[in-house]
Design a protein around this motif. Structure first.
Motif, PDB file in Angstrom:
ATOM      1  N   ASP A  91       1.121  -1.046  -0.324  1.00 26.78           N
ATOM      2  CA  ASP A  91      -0.207   0.095  -0.059  1.00 26.78           C
ATOM      3  C   ASP A  91       0.828   1.141  -0.158  1.00 26.78           C
ATOM      4  OD1 ASP A  91      -2.722   1.231   0.330  1.00 26.78           O
ATOM      5  OD2 ASP A  91      -1.577   2.067   2.154  1.00 26.78           O
ATOM      6  N   SER A  92       0.467   2.287  -0.803  1.00 27.17           N
ATOM      7  CA  SER A  92       1.156   3.360  -0.844  1.00 27.17           C
ATOM      8  C   SER A  92       1.559   4.092   0.463  1.00 27.17           C
ATOM      9  CB  SER A  92       0.427   4.404  -1.859  1.00 27.17           C
ATOM     10  OG  SER A  92      -0.719   4.684  -1.684  1.00 27.17           O
ATOM     11  N   ARG A  93       0.614   3.877   1.477  1.00 25.09           N
ATOM     12  CA  ARG A  93       0.826   4.628   2.716  1.00 25.09           C
ATOM     13  C   ARG A  93       1.571   3.634   3.838  1.00 25.09           C
ATOM     14  NH1 ARG A  93      -2.515   9.293   3.127  1.00 25.09           N
ATOM     15  NH2 ARG A  93      -1.135   9.737   5.207  1.00 25.09           N
ATOM     16  N   SER A  94       1.878   2.658   3.545  1.00 26.36           N
ATOM     17  CA  SER A  94       2.390   1.553   4.442  1.00 26.36           C
ATOM     18  C   SER A  94       3.532   1.962   5.079  1.00 26.36           C
ATOM     19  CB  SER A  94       2.586   0.228   3.790  1.00 26.36           C
ATOM     20  OG  SER A  94       3.506   0.104   2.627  1.00 26.36           O
ATOM     21  N   HIS A  95       3.771   1.547   6.216  1.00 24.68           N
ATOM     22  CA  HIS A  95       5.004   1.889   6.947  1.00 24.68           C
ATOM     23  C   HIS A  95       6.086   1.155   6.309  1.00 24.68           C
ATOM     24  CE1 HIS A  95       7.815   2.281  10.641  1.00 24.68           C
ATOM     25  NE2 HIS A  95       6.740   3.186  11.088  1.00 24.68           N
ATOM     26  N   ILE A  96       6.110   0.050   5.783  1.00 21.48           N
ATOM     27  CA  ILE A  96       7.540  -0.367   5.224  1.00 21.48           C
ATOM     28  C   ILE A  96       7.676   0.482   3.828  1.00 21.48           C
ATOM     29  CG2 ILE A  96       8.193  -2.246   3.574  1.00 21.48           C
ATOM     30  CD1 ILE A  96       6.499  -4.429   5.267  1.00 21.48           C
ATOM     31  N   VAL A 118      -7.666   1.299   0.050  1.00 13.27           N
ATOM     32  CA  VAL A 118      -8.518   2.248   0.784  1.00 13.27           C
ATOM     33  C   VAL A 118      -8.191   2.045   2.283  1.00 13.27           C
ATOM     34  CG1 VAL A 118     -11.171   2.344   1.145  1.00 13.27           C
ATOM     35  CG2 VAL A 118     -10.118   1.793  -1.073  1.00 13.27           C
ATOM     36  N   ARG A 119      -8.166   2.862   2.912  1.00 12.92           N
ATOM     37  CA  ARG A 119      -7.706   2.970   4.277  1.00 12.92           C
ATOM     38  C   ARG A 119      -7.023   1.838   4.672  1.00 12.92           C
ATOM     39  NH1 ARG A 119     -11.323   6.441   6.610  1.00 12.92           N
ATOM     40  NH2 ARG A 119     -10.765   6.027   8.619  1.00 12.92           N
ATOM     41  N   GLY A 120      -5.771   1.654   3.756  1.00  9.30           N
ATOM     42  CA  GLY A 120      -4.679   0.639   4.123  1.00  9.30           C
ATOM     43  C   GLY A 120      -4.965  -0.698   3.545  1.00  9.30           C
ATOM     44  N   GLN A 121      -6.167  -0.581   2.851  1.00 10.30           N
ATOM     45  CA  GLN A 121      -6.448  -2.424   2.393  1.00 10.30           C
ATOM     46  C   GLN A 121      -6.600  -2.189   0.818  1.00 10.30           C
ATOM     47  OE1 GLN A 121      -9.947  -3.528   4.457  1.00 10.30           O
ATOM     48  NE2 GLN A 121      -9.288  -2.829   6.201  1.00 10.30           N
ATOM     49  N   ILE A 122      -5.712  -2.865   0.140  1.00 10.84           N
ATOM     50  CA  ILE A 122      -5.461  -2.842  -1.236  1.00 10.84           C
ATOM     51  C   ILE A 122      -6.445  -3.986  -1.914  1.00 10.84           C
ATOM     52  CG2 ILE A 122      -3.919  -3.502  -3.281  1.00 10.84           C
ATOM     53  CD1 ILE A 122      -1.440  -3.156  -1.092  1.00 10.84           C
ATOM     54  N   PRO A 150      -3.462  -3.423  12.076  1.00  9.97           N
ATOM     55  CA  PRO A 150      -4.049  -2.124  11.266  1.00  9.97           C
ATOM     56  C   PRO A 150      -3.250  -1.465  10.293  1.00  9.97           C
ATOM     57  CG  PRO A 150      -3.884  -1.555  13.698  1.00  9.97           C
ATOM     58  CD  PRO A 150      -3.462  -3.247  13.327  1.00  9.97           C
ATOM     59  N   ASP A 151      -3.644  -0.459   9.604  1.00  9.62           N
ATOM     60  CA  ASP A 151      -2.619   0.373   8.860  1.00  9.62           C
ATOM     61  C   ASP A 151      -2.475   1.398   9.740  1.00  9.62           C
ATOM     62  OD1 ASP A 151      -5.457   1.540   8.763  1.00  9.62           O
ATOM     63  OD2 ASP A 151      -4.267   3.172   7.518  1.00  9.62           O
ATOM     64  N   ASN A 152      -1.311   1.861   9.594  1.00  9.34           N
ATOM     65  CA  ASN A 152      -0.921   2.996  10.627  1.00  9.34           C
ATOM     66  C   ASN A 152      -1.106   4.427  10.319  1.00  9.34           C
ATOM     67  OD1 ASN A 152       2.043   4.577   9.997  1.00  9.34           O
ATOM     68  ND2 ASN A 152       1.442   2.939   8.685  1.00  9.34           N
ATOM     69  N   THR A 153      -2.173   4.601   9.190  1.00  3.72           N
ATOM     70  CA  THR A 153      -2.508   5.917   8.770  1.00  3.72           C
ATOM     71  C   THR A 153      -3.873   6.138   9.361  1.00  3.72           C
ATOM     72  OG1 THR A 153      -1.360   5.545   6.797  1.00  3.72           O
ATOM     73  CG2 THR A 153      -2.749   7.365   6.735  1.00  3.72           C
ATOM     74  N   ASP A 180       2.511  -6.739   8.222  1.00  2.68           N
ATOM     75  CA  ASP A 180       3.332  -5.787   9.005  1.00  2.68           C
ATOM     76  C   ASP A 180       2.122  -5.673  10.091  1.00  2.68           C
ATOM     77  OD1 ASP A 180       4.063  -3.765  10.862  1.00  2.68           O
ATOM     78  OD2 ASP A 180       4.729  -2.639   8.982  1.00  2.68           O
ATOM     79  N   GLY A 181       2.191  -6.578  11.208  1.00  4.35           N
ATOM     80  CA  GLY A 181       1.501  -6.540  12.275  1.00  4.35           C
ATOM     81  C   GLY A 181       1.956  -5.804  13.357  1.00  4.35           C
ATOM     82  N   ALA A 182       2.685  -4.663  13.251  1.00  3.36           N
ATOM     83  CA  ALA A 182       2.976  -3.764  14.655  1.00  3.36           C
ATOM     84  C   ALA A 182       1.918  -3.599  15.688  1.00  3.36           C
ATOM     85  CB  ALA A 182       3.477  -2.236  13.963  1.00  3.36           C
ATOM     86  N   ARG A 183       0.606  -3.481  15.399  1.00  6.79           N
ATOM     87  CA  ARG A 183      -0.320  -3.377  16.307  1.00  6.79           C
ATOM     88  C   ARG A 183      -1.608  -4.323  16.055  1.00  6.79           C
ATOM     89  NH1 ARG A 183       1.292   1.444  14.537  1.00  6.79           N
ATOM     90  NH2 ARG A 183       2.202   2.673  15.933  1.00  6.79           N
TER      91      ARG A 183
END
Ligand SMILES: Cc1ncc(COP(=O)(O)O)c(C=O)c1O
Length: 368
Positions: A91-96, A118-122, A150-153, A180-183
């Motif tokens: 995803d374009s806003r992902s932390h990675i 959409v809200r972090g979900q491709i 969850p997405d971090n944005t 990436d399951g930081a949370r």
């Protein structure tokens, strides 16, 4: 009536910038002090072995590996799933991509194929398009899809159905899936889902110990025995294998898994309470989706104040927020935030918005 914190600026700040600011609990400190340490890098630390076995079981994966940071765990996952020159879809806003891309390109030699989710979900279709590009021979081979949950944005939890559908299409097209399951434990709490069910569709996942779980540092990477064995080699290649007394961290992390999971549900609940309180503040718009976790995203009305103005104003009232976008401010709840803090943060937001409204009203209208 909650006593007004706005009158006592010397009180400790209500720090809503991130859950990464959490410090160890008393029982973590006790466990660290009492830790019977072995030589971790030689595989002789029983606490580290216990931690890795505990998390592998919770995650429903064959093996787990402690890594010094979440960023390094993601990097090691990239190194392990791919070959230099491959393409990774994310995803374009992902932390990675946003915060770790230098590792992706500089260390792994990978190409990032970013997709607007959409809200972090491709969507599964977008994954198919991104991967199929390589069929025209202009794009490199895609060996990996990275998800973030969850997405971090937005802090939006993705449900198991979504994770499975998008992972299935990646697998059908020959790509592995890393999450990436930081949370991710906040997402599981929000959706009332077990971690092993959430992670069943993916090949590997990173779980942060140093966010809401409040352990002092590190992350766990989970996957098959073969994947983790190769990941261990990659940690060595990065120079990250010689945390000789790592059992200190393992001791705290074991306490986190025993004691902190209910706290994550509380953090989610408090974020929902903050969102609800901020909805009553004139001059800000709250952006929360269908499955929020411990983040609240707020857009100040640009005609009233900027994100910078809002955050600076809040700071004068002892409340810290994080500018997460051009016109958005992020608040993250965690164990150092109580119900009173939520009430005070909302009270401060209202005070800041009101003071901007009052000073704007004093300005002469342009053109008169
Ligand atoms: C979604 C996400 N992934 C990865 C990381 C990196 O974790 P660490 O700070 O342990 O390197 C973070 C950190 O905030 C994050 O939010």
């Amino acid at each position: 009536m909650v006593p007004s914190r706005l009158d006592s600026p010397q009180a400790r700040p209500i720090d809503l910038r991130s859950d990464a600011i959490t410090t160890p609990t008393d029982s973590m400190w006790e466990a660290m002090r009492a830790a019977d340490l072995g030589w971790a890098s030689a595989g002789q630390d029983t606490l580290l072995v216990e931690l890795e076995e505990t998390v592998a079981k919770l995650a429903g994966k064959e093996k787990a590996l402690y890594v010094l940071t979440g960023g390094m765990a993601n990097l090691v996952a990239l190194m392990t799933h791919t070959r230099r020159g491959d393409q990774v879809v994310l995803d374009s806003r992902s932390h990675i991509l946003w915060c770790e891309e230098w590792g992706l390109s500089y260390i792994c030699g990978l190409t990032a194929r970013s997709v607007d989710g959409v809200r972090g979900q491709i969507s599964p279709d977008a994954v198919v398009d991104a991967i199929n590009d390589s069929l025209y021979r202009h794009r490199p081979r895609t060996s990996l899809l990275c998800l973030e949950n969850p997405d971090n944005t937005f802090g939006e939890a993705a449900d198991v159905g979504y994770v499975a559908s998008v992972s299935n299409v990646a697998h059908e097209l020959g790509a592995s899936v890393h999450l990436d399951g930081a949370r991710v434990l906040n997402a599981c709490a929000a959706l009332d889902v077990e971690l092993h069910d959430m992670l069943a569709p993916v090949d590997s996942a990173m779980i942060s110990l140093n966010k809401g779980l409040s352990a002092p540092g590190g992350a766990i990477l989970v996957g098959t025995a073969e994947f983790i064995s190769e990941a261990r080699m990659n940690v060595r290649r990065l120079g990250g294998s010689s945390f000789h007394q790592c059992g200190i961290h393992a001791a705290a992390a074991l306490v986190a898994f025993r004691e902190m999971l209910p706290q994550l549900a509380e953090d989610n609940r408090r974020a929902a309470a903050l969102a609800e309180a901020l909805r009553h503040v004139t001059g800000v718009t709250v952006d929360q989706g269908r499955a929020p976790t411990n983040m609240v995203i707020v857009a100040p009305d640009p005609g009233l104040m900027s994100a910078r103005g809002f955050v600076d104003g809040l700071e004068t009232h002892g409340v810290l927020g994080y500018i997460s976008g051009e016109n958005t401010v992020r608040f993250v709840t965690h164990r150092h935030i109580g119900d009173d803090d939520i009430a005070h943060a909302a009270e401060a937001a209202a005070a800041v918005a009101e003071s901007f409204a009052a000073s704007n009203a004093k300005q002469p209208a342009i053109g008169t």
